[in-house]
Scaffold this active site. Structure first.
Site, mmCIF file in Angstrom:
data_model
loop_
_atom_site.group_PDB
_atom_site.id
_atom_site.type_symbol
_atom_site.label_atom_id
_atom_site.label_comp_id
_atom_site.label_asym_id
_atom_site.label_seq_id
_atom_site.Cartn_x
_atom_site.Cartn_y
_atom_site.Cartn_z
ATOM 1 N N TYR A 117 28.504 45.816 39.850
ATOM 2 C CA TYR A 117 29.524 46.417 40.918
ATOM 3 C C TYR A 117 30.173 47.374 40.152
ATOM 4 O O TYR A 117 30.620 47.488 39.211
ATOM 5 C CB TYR A 117 30.360 45.416 41.677
ATOM 6 C CG TYR A 117 31.234 46.220 42.338
ATOM 7 C CD1 TYR A 117 30.922 46.716 43.920
ATOM 8 C CD2 TYR A 117 32.523 46.683 42.311
ATOM 9 C CE1 TYR A 117 31.724 47.092 44.764
ATOM 10 C CE2 TYR A 117 33.481 47.430 43.122
ATOM 11 C CZ TYR A 117 32.730 47.736 44.190
ATOM 12 O OH TYR A 117 33.653 48.367 45.256
ATOM 13 N N GLU A 205 31.497 54.362 45.541
ATOM 14 C CA GLU A 205 31.274 52.791 45.370
ATOM 15 C C GLU A 205 29.862 52.572 44.978
ATOM 16 O O GLU A 205 28.938 53.383 45.777
ATOM 17 C CB GLU A 205 31.561 51.992 46.459
ATOM 18 C CG GLU A 205 31.299 50.474 46.355
ATOM 19 C CD GLU A 205 31.725 49.716 47.502
ATOM 20 O OE1 GLU A 205 31.113 49.903 48.742
ATOM 21 O OE2 GLU A 205 32.451 49.032 47.464
#
Ligand code: ADP
Ligand code: MG
Length: 259
Positions: A117, A205
Site C-alpha cells: 500500500y 493512493e
C-alpha cells in the site's frame, strides 16, 4: 477534483512512475482491440468509476459480474466490457445507488508477487505531504489502520526539496524490499513525490503497489485527487474532469464561482 484510474495512470507514466501498459475503451470493440494491442496472454478489464472497491464490487444489473476481471482473449475482453459499460457498479465506496460505468481500462495482466500500500496525503499537523506505506496492500487500508495501525509507516517530505534519497530508501526497506528493488523503489517514490507537488495533488493512493515475480515495481491502481484551490494553475487538467461523476449541486456552484 477526482479523476479516473486510467487518467491517473497517464499522469504517472508522464511523471516516470511505473504502471502496466493499458488502453481505455469506450466500447466492447475497443476493448477487444486493446487486448490485441497488449499482446496477451492475459489482461485485466477494469470499470472506470470515481470509487474504489471495484474488484469486490458487483453490477446491479448482473450481480455475478465484478468491476475488475481477468481475461484471456480479445473476445472475453469484449464480453466483459459489454457487461460493464452502461451498467451500474456497486462497491463499498459507492453507496447502494452505485455508479454508472462509461468506460473500461484494458490493462496488461501482471504476475503479482507482493501487494503493498502507498498513499500520499497532505497532513495539516505535519504541515506538508506525508507518505503512508504498508506491507499490507490490496486490502482496505481503513481496516489496517483500525486493527493493525503499527503496520502503517509515515514519512513526511518537504515540498521544495522533494522526497530525499535516504527517505525513499527508508520507505523501501520498511516495505521489506531488498537488493535491486530498493533502487527501483527509490526512483519510483521520488518521481511520485515530485508529481504530487507539480500537479498540486491533495491525495494520491496506490493500492496495490505491486512487486511482480519479475521483480518490477508497478502501480496497479491509481487514485489521484487535485486540490481544487489550485486548479487555476493547471488549465490542462480541466479536461480530465468528468462532470457525470460529480454532485450536480457542486458542479453548479463551481460554475458560479462558489466553492
Ligand atoms: P479496486 O481497488 O477498485 O478494487 P484495483 O485496481 O485495486 O481496483 O484492482 C483490484 C485487484 O485486481 C488488485 O488488488 C489486483 O489484485 C488485481 N489487479 C488489478 N489490476 C491488475 C493487473 N493489471 N494485473 C493483475 N492483477 C490486477
Ligand atoms: Mg485498489
Amino acid at each position: 477534483m477526482k479523476i479516473h484510474e486510467y487518467q491517473g495512470k497517464e499522469i504517472f507514466r508522464r511523471s516516470g512512475v511505473a504502471v502496466p501498459q493499458g488502453f481505455v475503451a469506450n466500447t466492447p470493440q475497443e476493448a477487444a482491440e486493446a487486448f490485441k494491442k497488449l499482446g496477451g496472454p492475459i489482461a485485466v478489464v477494469k470499470a472506470q468509476i470515481h470509487a474504489g472497491g471495484r474488484g469486490k464490487g458487483t453490477l446491479k444489473e448482473i450481480p455475478a459480474q465484478r468491476g475488475v476481471q481477468l481475461v484471456k482473449s480479445a473476445e472475453e475482453a469484449a464480453k466483459v466490457a459489454e457487461a460493464l459499460i452502461g451498467n451500474t457498479l456497486v462497491t463499498i465506496q459507492t453507496g447502494e445507488e452505485g455508479k454508472k460505468v462509461n468506460q473500461v481500462l484494458v490493462e496488461a495482466g501482471c504476475n503479482i508477487d507482493r501487494e503493498l500500500y502507498l498513499g500520499i496525503v497532505v497532513d495539516r499537523t505535519a504541515k506538508g505531504p506525508v507518505f503512508m506505506v504498508s506491507p499490507d496492500g490490496g486490502m482496505n487500508i481503513e481496516e489496517v489502520a483500525e486493527h493493525t495501525p503499527d503496520r502503517i509507516f509515515y514519512e513526511k517530505f518537504d515540498v521544495d526539496t522533494g522526497l530525499l534519497g535516504y527517505q525513499a530508501r527508508k520507505l523501501a526497506t520498511t516495505l521489506g524490499l531488498k537488493g535491486k528493488s530498493i533502487g527501483t523503489a527509490e526512483k519510483f517514490f521520488r518521481a511520485l513525490a515530485k508529481m504530487f507537488v507539480t500537479y498540486d495533488c491533495s491525495m494520491v493512493e496506490i493500492n496495490p503497489l505491486v512487486v511482480t515475480k519479475e521483480g518490477e515495481l508497478l502501480a496497479l491502481d491509481a487514485k489521484v485527487t487535485f486540490d481544487d484551490n489550485a486548479t487555476f494553475r493547471h488549465p490542462d487538467l480541466a479536461e480530465l474532469r468528468d462532470l457525470t461523476e460529480e454532485e450536480p449541486a457542486e458542479v453548479r456552484a463551481a460554475q458560479s464561482g462558489l466553492s
